[in-house]
Design an enzyme around this catalytic site. Structure first.
Site, short mmCIF file in Angstrom:
data_model
loop_
_atom_site.label_atom_id
_atom_site.label_comp_id
_atom_site.label_asym_id
_atom_site.label_seq_id
_atom_site.Cartn_x
_atom_site.Cartn_y
_atom_site.Cartn_z
N CYS A 48 3.59 13.15 -22.96
CA CYS A 48 5.49 13.03 -22.57
C CYS A 48 5.26 11.81 -22.10
O CYS A 48 4.67 10.85 -20.68
CB CYS A 48 5.09 14.43 -21.89
N ASP A 50 7.67 11.30 -18.64
CA ASP A 50 8.01 11.85 -17.65
C ASP A 50 7.38 10.66 -17.12
O ASP A 50 6.04 10.99 -17.30
CB ASP A 50 7.91 13.63 -17.42
N ARG A 52 6.28 11.53 -14.53
CA ARG A 52 5.54 12.26 -12.95
C ARG A 52 4.13 12.91 -13.67
O ARG A 52 2.72 12.61 -13.56
CB ARG A 52 5.89 13.33 -12.74
N HIS A 104 3.26 19.06 -20.01
CA HIS A 104 3.42 19.40 -18.80
C HIS A 104 4.39 20.23 -18.18
O HIS A 104 5.36 20.99 -18.84
CB HIS A 104 3.04 18.55 -18.16
N CYS A 107 8.01 20.33 -17.13
CA CYS A 107 9.05 19.24 -18.42
C CYS A 107 10.81 19.74 -18.77
O CYS A 107 11.26 20.69 -19.69
CB CYS A 107 7.75 20.24 -20.13
#
Length: 219
Positions: A48, A50, A52, A104, A107
């Protein structure tokens, strides 16, 4: 005309990069010259976007260890030339041995799909917002998956629904990867390429193996 260094956040990033390069060079004077000669990663990470979940950081990996493809909600669409070309290059050119689809917790893409799946449908689709149509189109396969799951019922709390959606999403993307011509050809030619599904636990910093690995013997 302004430069990147005129923006504090970018200036800090450039400064951090300069320090990192200096530190790496001090620890291994040949690291960058060797890196410039080529790459031979054994792993393709499909994850992803993302912020993080930076794969090299969470794996404590070095530049050159991991080949990467990231997008919203770690999707692998079988008609997406970007994903397909990354997979083909990884398997056919770089000769990676492992393809890992990594979802994750927490999400945002999964949460978006849950919300959209629960929204009243209009002409077969959920609510449309002109600002999010590309996102809705990109995530439509996941939204349809969510609609097929019992956890999409409005009575199921988000906190209970999202972990299920995130895992089922990874399982679907692993299946999509294994359906590609690239993987079929690799297995048919005897290449030992395995496709895995993992979840990164944002709240713990740890990776969870879903134990859904597919390889030549599991065709």
């Amino acid at each position: 005309m302004p430069t990147s260094s005129d923006y504090p956040v970018l200036s800090r990033l450039l400064s951090s990069n300069a320090q990192w390069a200096k530190d790496v060079g001090a620890a291994d004077s040949t690291f960058f010259s060797e890196s410039a000669k080529g790459q031979s990663p054994k792993v393709l990470w499909i994850g992803c976007a993302d912020s993080r979940v930076p794969e090299s950081v969470v794996l404590a990996a070095k530049p050159g260890d991991i080949f990467v493809h990231r997008n919203i909600a770690n999707q692998f669409h079988c008609h997406d030339d970007s994903a397909l070309s990354v997979l083909a290059y990884a398997v056919d050119v770089l000769k990676v041995e492992h393809v890992i689809v990594v979802g994750h917790t927490a999400c945002g893409g999964a949460a978006y799909c849950l919300s959209n799946a629960r929204a009243p449908q209009q002409n077969g689709h959920g609510h449309h917002n002109h600002k999010t149509v590309p996102l809705e189109r990109w995530l439509n396969p996941l939204t349809e998956l969510v609609r097929s799951l019992p956890v999409s019922a409005p009575t199921v709390p988000d906190a209970a629904a999202l972990p299920v959606i995130i895992e089922e999403n990874v399982k679907m993307q692993v299946a999509n990867v294994t359906r590609t011509q690239t993987i079929s050809d690799a297995w048919a030619s005897g290449k030992s390429v395995h496709v895995h599904g993992w979840i990164y636990l944002v709240e713990e910093g740890r990776l969870k193996d879903l134990n859904i690995t597919r390889g030549p013997a599991s065709r």
